[in-house]
Structures are given as C-alpha cells and as structure tokens.
Design a protein around this motif. Structure first.
Motif, PDB file in Angstrom:
ATOM      1  N   PHE A 138       0.840  -1.194   0.000  1.00 27.62           N
ATOM      2  CA  PHE A 138       0.000   0.000   0.000  1.00 27.62           C
ATOM      3  C   PHE A 138       0.879   1.249   0.000  1.00 27.62           C
ATOM      4  O   PHE A 138       1.982   1.250   0.563  1.00 27.62           O
ATOM      5  CB  PHE A 138      -0.893   0.031   1.236  1.00 27.62           C
ATOM      6  N   GLY A 139       0.375   2.328  -0.585  1.00 26.24           N
ATOM      7  CA  GLY A 139       1.080   3.598  -0.537  1.00 26.24           C
ATOM      8  C   GLY A 139       2.482   3.469  -1.083  1.00 26.24           C
ATOM      9  O   GLY A 139       2.703   3.089  -2.238  1.00 26.24           O
ATOM     10  N   GLY A 140       3.467   3.782  -0.239  1.00 23.73           N
ATOM     11  CA  GLY A 140       4.856   3.697  -0.662  1.00 23.73           C
ATOM     12  C   GLY A 140       5.260   2.304  -1.104  1.00 23.73           C
ATOM     13  O   GLY A 140       6.105   2.138  -1.989  1.00 23.73           O
ATOM     14  N   GLY A 141       4.650   1.273  -0.501  1.00 25.26           N
ATOM     15  CA  GLY A 141       4.934  -0.088  -0.937  1.00 25.26           C
ATOM     16  C   GLY A 141       4.512  -0.302  -2.381  1.00 25.26           C
ATOM     17  O   GLY A 141       5.225  -0.956  -3.159  1.00 25.26           O
ATOM     18  N   ARG A 190      -2.149  -7.749  -1.827  1.00 28.80           N
ATOM     19  CA  ARG A 190      -3.076  -6.686  -2.194  1.00 28.80           C
ATOM     20  C   ARG A 190      -2.280  -5.416  -2.488  1.00 28.80           C
ATOM     21  O   ARG A 190      -1.274  -5.138  -1.836  1.00 28.80           O
ATOM     22  CB  ARG A 190      -4.087  -6.407  -1.077  1.00 28.80           C
ATOM     23  N   PHE A 191      -2.764  -4.632  -3.463  1.00 28.76           N
ATOM     24  CA  PHE A 191      -2.062  -3.446  -3.936  1.00 28.76           C
ATOM     25  C   PHE A 191      -3.013  -2.252  -3.896  1.00 28.76           C
ATOM     26  O   PHE A 191      -4.174  -2.364  -4.300  1.00 28.76           O
ATOM     27  CB  PHE A 191      -1.579  -3.652  -5.370  1.00 28.76           C
ATOM     28  N   ALA A 192      -2.504  -1.104  -3.442  1.00 29.91           N
ATOM     29  CA  ALA A 192      -3.361   0.088  -3.393  1.00 29.91           C
ATOM     30  C   ALA A 192      -2.529   1.352  -3.267  1.00 29.91           C
ATOM     31  O   ALA A 192      -1.410   1.333  -2.729  1.00 29.91           O
ATOM     32  CB  ALA A 192      -4.341   0.004  -2.216  1.00 29.91           C
ATOM     33  N   LEU A 193      -3.106   2.436  -3.767  1.00 25.63           N
ATOM     34  CA  LEU A 193      -2.598   3.789  -3.537  1.00 25.63           C
ATOM     35  C   LEU A 193      -3.689   4.551  -2.780  1.00 25.63           C
ATOM     36  O   LEU A 193      -4.507   5.250  -3.386  1.00 25.63           O
ATOM     37  CB  LEU A 193      -2.285   4.490  -4.863  1.00 25.63           C
ATOM     38  N   ALA A 217      -4.549   3.509 -14.044  1.00 24.23           N
ATOM     39  CA  ALA A 217      -3.785   4.314 -13.088  1.00 24.23           C
ATOM     40  C   ALA A 217      -4.697   5.327 -12.400  1.00 24.23           C
ATOM     41  O   ALA A 217      -4.603   5.564 -11.188  1.00 24.23           O
ATOM     42  CB  ALA A 217      -2.638   5.026 -13.807  1.00 24.23           C
ATOM     43  N   THR A 218      -5.612   5.925 -13.164  1.00 20.91           N
ATOM     44  CA  THR A 218      -6.571   6.876 -12.600  1.00 20.91           C
ATOM     45  C   THR A 218      -7.479   6.188 -11.587  1.00 20.91           C
ATOM     46  O   THR A 218      -7.764   6.732 -10.510  1.00 20.91           O
ATOM     47  CB  THR A 218      -7.414   7.498 -13.726  1.00 20.91           C
ATOM     48  N   GLU A 219      -7.925   4.994 -11.928  1.00 22.36           N
ATOM     49  CA  GLU A 219      -8.800   4.244 -11.020  1.00 22.36           C
ATOM     50  C   GLU A 219      -8.113   3.987  -9.687  1.00 22.36           C
ATOM     51  O   GLU A 219      -8.717   4.151  -8.615  1.00 22.36           O
ATOM     52  CB  GLU A 219      -9.190   2.918 -11.682  1.00 22.36           C
ATOM     53  N   LEU A 220      -6.844   3.618  -9.728  1.00 18.49           N
ATOM     54  CA  LEU A 220      -6.105   3.364  -8.490  1.00 18.49           C
ATOM     55  C   LEU A 220      -5.915   4.644  -7.674  1.00 18.49           C
ATOM     56  O   LEU A 220      -6.180   4.674  -6.472  1.00 18.49           O
ATOM     57  CB  LEU A 220      -4.737   2.762  -8.808  1.00 18.49           C
ATOM     58  N   ALA A 221      -5.437   5.691  -8.332  1.00 18.61           N
ATOM     59  CA  ALA A 221      -5.028   6.894  -7.606  1.00 18.61           C
ATOM     60  C   ALA A 221      -6.191   7.745  -7.123  1.00 18.61           C
ATOM     61  O   ALA A 221      -6.126   8.338  -6.042  1.00 18.61           O
ATOM     62  CB  ALA A 221      -4.103   7.730  -8.488  1.00 18.61           C
ATOM     63  N   LYS A 259      -8.781   2.493  -4.452  1.00 14.42           N
ATOM     64  CA  LYS A 259      -9.243   1.111  -4.356  1.00 14.42           C
ATOM     65  C   LYS A 259      -8.080   0.138  -4.197  1.00 14.42           C
ATOM     66  O   LYS A 259      -6.937   0.430  -4.564  1.00 14.42           O
ATOM     67  CB  LYS A 259     -10.062   0.728  -5.591  1.00 14.42           C
ATOM     68  N   THR A 260      -8.394  -1.019  -3.652  1.00 13.69           N
ATOM     69  CA  THR A 260      -7.422  -2.099  -3.484  1.00 13.69           C
ATOM     70  C   THR A 260      -7.667  -3.143  -4.563  1.00 13.69           C
ATOM     71  O   THR A 260      -8.818  -3.501  -4.849  1.00 13.69           O
ATOM     72  CB  THR A 260      -7.584  -2.742  -2.095  1.00 13.69           C
ATOM     73  N   ILE A 261      -6.581  -3.634  -5.180  1.00 16.54           N
ATOM     74  CA  ILE A 261      -6.722  -4.698  -6.173  1.00 16.54           C
ATOM     75  C   ILE A 261      -5.973  -5.944  -5.703  1.00 16.54           C
ATOM     76  O   ILE A 261      -5.027  -5.871  -4.917  1.00 16.54           O
ATOM     77  CB  ILE A 261      -6.219  -4.266  -7.566  1.00 16.54           C
ATOM     78  N   THR A 262      -6.425  -7.079  -6.193  1.00 23.23           N
ATOM     79  CA  THR A 262      -5.823  -8.358  -5.836  1.00 23.23           C
ATOM     80  C   THR A 262      -4.602  -8.640  -6.704  1.00 23.23           C
ATOM     81  O   THR A 262      -4.363  -7.973  -7.721  1.00 23.23           O
ATOM     82  CB  THR A 262      -6.833  -9.496  -6.027  1.00 23.23           C
ATOM     83  N   ALA A 263      -3.868  -9.692  -6.328  1.00 24.42           N
ATOM     84  CA  ALA A 263      -2.729 -10.116  -7.142  1.00 24.42           C
ATOM     85  C   ALA A 263      -3.191 -10.548  -8.530  1.00 24.42           C
ATOM     86  O   ALA A 263      -2.525 -10.257  -9.536  1.00 24.42           O
ATOM     87  CB  ALA A 263      -1.981 -11.245  -6.442  1.00 24.42           C
ATOM     88  N   ALA A 264      -4.325 -11.245  -8.600  1.00 22.97           N
ATOM     89  CA  ALA A 264      -4.836 -11.680  -9.899  1.00 22.97           C
ATOM     90  C   ALA A 264      -5.162 -10.482 -10.789  1.00 22.97           C
ATOM     91  O   ALA A 264      -4.857 -10.487 -11.994  1.00 22.97           O
ATOM     92  CB  ALA A 264      -6.066 -12.558  -9.710  1.00 22.97           C
ATOM     93  N   GLU A 265      -5.777  -9.447 -10.211  1.00 22.21           N
ATOM     94  CA  GLU A 265      -6.073  -8.238 -10.992  1.00 22.21           C
ATOM     95  C   GLU A 265      -4.795  -7.544 -11.421  1.00 22.21           C
ATOM     96  O   GLU A 265      -4.678  -7.067 -12.555  1.00 22.21           O
ATOM     97  CB  GLU A 265      -6.938  -7.285 -10.166  1.00 22.21           C
TER      98      GLU A 265
END
Length: 291
Positions: free
Chosen positions: A127-130, A147-150, A176-180, A184-190
C-alpha cells in the motif's frame, strides 16, 4: 537473517530497518523487517536503503537483488506518525531537517534508476509507498493473497514518490486513474491481468522463514535465470528497457543505448567469452561485470 561476509570488495552498510542476506551466489535478499508496523518505513530507513542499493550496484559479485517483507505485509507505506510530526513542524515554521525520502524515492526504490535488477516478492499488503516501490521494480512476483493500493487520497495526501507517471505507462491511464483517484485495493490476480506483475504464487506462512515462501522461491528462480546470462548483457539490456520507458521515443532510447553502452559491451570480456563458448559448444564462464 544477519549479513554474512562474502569476500565482498567492501562490506554492505549497516541497516536499521532491513534484514540483508545472500541466499544464493550473486544474489542479495532484502527483507523489510518491521512487521509489527506492517513494514511502514521511517525516513532513516529509507536513507539506509539508499546506501545499501548504492553498495549493491557497486559490488561486482552481486548481479540480482530481491526485496520482500517480514510478517503479513510487503510494505504499508510511510510511517504516518513520523509524517504527521514532520508536517506539524513545517506548519509551525520549524526546520524540518533532511527530506523524508532520498532522491531515489520511497524506500530508495520508487525512483531508482540503478545499474542492476531488483525483483519484488510481494507477500502481503503493498500500500502507498509499498505500491510505489512495486511500480518501479524490474520484475514482480506476488503471493495470491497480496493486495495493492494507492490510498493516499483517502488521507489527504498524494503518491508523490514517482508511481503515478510510471503506472500511467505500465498499466495505462484509465487503470492508473482508477487506483489513484479512488484509492481502491486490487488483488494479485487483478494486478497480473493489468500487467503490473509477472506471476502469482501460492501463499506461504507469514511467521515462517521467508525462504520457505513460494513467492520468494519464485523470485529466486527468476534471479537464477538472470544470473545464468552475461552480467554485462543484463546491465545493458536493462538500461535499454529503462531508456525506452523514461527517455521519450523508442528511437531516442535506442540511440542513447547504442551511444552510451555499445563500446563498453564490445570491449568487455563477457562478450568475447559468450561468442567463444558458442563456437566451442560449451557453457560460458562469465566474469563479474566491470561496467
């Protein structure tokens, strides 16, 4: 995992945050090691990591690095308590001291150019910096529960460590817009479907040895495949990819690669060894790169 002497030209710089080991020839493993805080980073940790990755690039015997996280997170981003304190000092007109992150970006990786490849083995939350680190690494393997998120916009801040323009190039503007903008958080599969990561593995126990995790084993397999090849070719091929990503047009990247690297490649021992080994129908015996 403590550092062990490997006959390096210089010994690696001490680390206050990361655990560093060398689990295979030519490989450095860096474990973000603050599990009780989901491996959130302080500014001091980031400057320590900058010293470490500068050392890695300068140590001839090392050819590939892997980063992963202790516990159940890869990295949950910046230590928000420190960030809040730094912001309060600035608002009060106090001298804030050095910047919270080095020029190479969050964790010394989110804006790193560097010379040698770094692989992420994402074992949990990025998340974030990660997530900003993941956005700039050369290869990314993730456990299926990662899980991945900004989420910066949810805290009134912005992902300013380099991921936004890089994600626009890697996964496209809409995603990129959707994330930032939504956080939202996305899965590894996504993340794999979007082209952010290379592979998804089974999960491993969060409290065991990191070397037993499938995601780290997969990263080590990628590293082994890289190390089989000429270290000169790996360095220059990586530079060519980065040039195309960072320096504008594909033709401009090709020109810069040829001008900056072709003479060094042609003068190196490994090019001669690779061609001679092919002619003699034997495996090449690479030497440490002098680039």
């Amino acid at each position: 995992m403590a550092m062990k002497s490997q006959g390096f030209k210089r010994q690696p710089p001490p680390q206050s945050y990361a655990a560093v080991s060398f689990p295979a020839p030519h490989v450095m493993l860096v474990v973000f090691n603050r599990p009780q805080a989901l491996n959130a980073m302080t500014s001091a940790a980031q400057y320590d990591l900058e010293s470490l990755f500068s050392w890695y690039d300068s140590e001839p015997s090392l050819r590939c690095a892997i980063v992963t996280g202790a516990g159940r997170a890869f990295c949950a981003g910046m230590d928000l308590k420190e960030w809040n304190q730094s912001t309060a000092r600035r608002v009060n007109g106090e001298h804030a001291g050095q910047q919270m992150m080095p020029r190479s970006g969050f964790g010394a990786l989110s804006r790193r150019h560097g010379k040698k490849p770094v692989i992420a083995a994402v074992n949990g939350l990025a998340f974030g910096g990660g997530m900003e680190i993941v956005s700039n690494l050369d290869l990314v393997v993730a456990a299926k529960s990662a899980r991945f998120a900004l989420p910066e916009a949810k805290r009134g801040v912005v992902a300013m460590a380099g991921s936004l323009p890089r994600l626009a190039r890697t996964i496209g503007r809409p995603r990129a817009t959707e994330l930032a903008l939504t956080g939202k958080t996305i899965t590894a599969a996504e993340a794999k479907e979007w082209g952010l990561i290379n592979a998804v593995t089974e999960d491993g126990p969060s409290d065991g040895d990191v070397l037993d995790r499938p995601v780290v084993k997969s990263a080590l397999e990628y590293a082994a495949s890289i190390i089989e090849n000429s270290p000169d070719s790996v360095i220059i091929s990586r530079a060519g990819i980065l040039s195309g990503w960072e320096d504008g047009s594909a033709e401009n990247g090709a020109r810069l690669l040829s001008e900056n690297w072709e003479p060094a490649l042609n003068e190196g021992e490994n090019l001669r060894e690779g061609l001679q080994a092919f002619a003699e129908k034997r495996a090449p015996k690479w030497v440490d790169s002098k680039l």
